[in-house]
Design an enzyme around this catalytic site. Sequence first.
Site, mmCIF file in Angstrom:
data_model
loop_
_atom_site.group_PDB
_atom_site.id
_atom_site.type_symbol
_atom_site.label_atom_id
_atom_site.label_comp_id
_atom_site.label_asym_id
_atom_site.label_seq_id
_atom_site.Cartn_x
_atom_site.Cartn_y
_atom_site.Cartn_z
ATOM 1 N N ASP A 215 0.832 -1.118 0.019
ATOM 2 C CA ASP A 215 0.200 0.126 0.141
ATOM 3 C C ASP A 215 1.008 1.228 0.041
ATOM 4 O OD1 ASP A 215 -3.019 0.574 1.138
ATOM 5 O OD2 ASP A 215 -1.744 2.109 1.203
ATOM 6 N N ASN B 12 -13.038 -3.469 2.745
ATOM 7 C CA ASN B 12 -13.953 -2.455 2.601
ATOM 8 C C ASN B 12 -14.509 -2.638 1.502
ATOM 9 O OD1 ASN B 12 -13.036 -1.068 5.023
ATOM 10 N ND2 ASN B 12 -11.617 0.062 3.831
ATOM 11 N N GLN C 53 -14.783 2.200 1.444
ATOM 12 C CA GLN C 53 -13.852 1.756 0.239
ATOM 13 C C GLN C 53 -13.661 2.875 -0.712
ATOM 14 O OE1 GLN C 53 -15.891 -1.341 -2.223
ATOM 15 N NE2 GLN C 53 -14.029 -1.643 -3.324
ATOM 16 N N HIS D 295 -10.068 -5.380 -3.001
ATOM 17 C CA HIS D 295 -8.691 -5.461 -2.676
ATOM 18 C C HIS D 295 -8.980 -5.889 -1.112
ATOM 19 C CE1 HIS D 295 -10.153 -1.270 -2.198
ATOM 20 N NE2 HIS D 295 -9.384 -1.150 -1.253
ATOM 21 N N HIS E 106 -6.961 -6.074 2.335
ATOM 22 C CA HIS E 106 -5.793 -5.407 3.056
ATOM 23 C C HIS E 106 -5.175 -6.612 3.912
ATOM 24 C CE1 HIS E 106 -6.776 -1.213 2.490
ATOM 25 N NE2 HIS E 106 -8.149 -1.807 2.256
HETATM 26 P P1 5GP Z 1 -10.002 1.339 0.741
HETATM 27 O O1 5GP Z 1 -10.137 2.358 1.678
HETATM 28 O O2 5GP Z 1 -10.501 1.604 -0.627
HETATM 29 O O3 5GP Z 1 -9.948 -0.046 1.394
HETATM 30 O O4 5GP Z 1 -8.203 1.317 0.461
HETATM 31 C C1 5GP Z 1 -7.644 1.710 -0.603
HETATM 32 C C2 5GP Z 1 -6.020 1.511 -0.419
HETATM 33 O O5 5GP Z 1 -5.340 1.722 -1.773
HETATM 34 C C3 5GP Z 1 -5.570 2.546 0.669
HETATM 35 O O6 5GP Z 1 -5.142 1.979 1.457
HETATM 36 C C4 5GP Z 1 -4.629 3.431 -0.260
HETATM 37 O O7 5GP Z 1 -3.423 3.815 0.492
HETATM 38 C C5 5GP Z 1 -4.160 2.474 -1.505
HETATM 39 N N1 5GP Z 1 -3.910 3.175 -2.694
HETATM 40 C C6 5GP Z 1 -4.592 4.062 -3.313
HETATM 41 N N2 5GP Z 1 -3.968 4.454 -4.216
HETATM 42 C C7 5GP Z 1 -2.883 3.533 -4.473
HETATM 43 C C8 5GP Z 1 -1.676 3.652 -5.487
HETATM 44 O O8 5GP Z 1 -1.795 4.391 -6.441
HETATM 45 N N3 5GP Z 1 -0.628 2.541 -5.177
HETATM 46 C C9 5GP Z 1 -0.740 1.844 -4.079
HETATM 47 N N4 5GP Z 1 0.265 1.053 -3.869
HETATM 48 N N5 5GP Z 1 -1.818 1.772 -2.979
HETATM 49 C C10 5GP Z 1 -2.717 2.622 -3.417
#
Ligand code: 5GP
Length: 145
Positions: A37, A93, A100, A106, A108
């Site tokens: 991440d 999420n 999300q 995805h 985590h």
């Molecule tokens: P969500 O809140 O949708 O469950 O988590 C999305 C995750 O994707 C977040 O923890 C955020 O830091 C990660 N993320 C968003 N954009 C990028 C990216 O361009 N590269 C990487 N490696 N992680 C990302």
Amino acid sequence: MTGSNRQEMSCIFCRIVSGDVKAELVAREPGATAFLDVSPLADGHVLVVPDDHVARVEDLGEEAAAALFRTVTRLAGPVRAAVGAAGTTIGVNNGDATGQTVPHVHVHIVPRREGDGASSVHGIFPAGPRRPVAEVGEAIRARLA
Ligand code: 5GP
Ligand code: ZN
């Protein structure tokens, strides 16, 4: 090959899977890709994504879901060991209402250590009155039929 391999060029995770956008990859397996991440909640915070662009777990095909969880299972131990953690919190999420931010499934994997100040999954939900468990169980079973 798993599922339809649907890709969305506006999706950051599709672009990482296709190699169009750089990420710190840790595994590329049939049907799933894992990378660090970009804003880690802890050292070793990994995201595991299916090849297919679908927003929610329930939209995954059977094969894509199996491939995704196979990769999560394979990674959980090595991720924990690589950063000397005591355990991992593994979570999804699943949908807008959950916070999300990227509409591509995805998982985590977040390494945990004693005293890290984070709570368990139970800590994200407030206490409150709940419907009877048996009633809710019946409603779910009815929709599974
Ligand atoms: P969500 O809140 O949708 O469950 O988590 C999305 C995750 O994707 C977040 O923890 C955020 O830091 C990660 N993320 C968003 N954009 C990028 C990216 O361009 N590269 C990487 N490696 N992680 C990302
Ligand atoms: Zn996508």
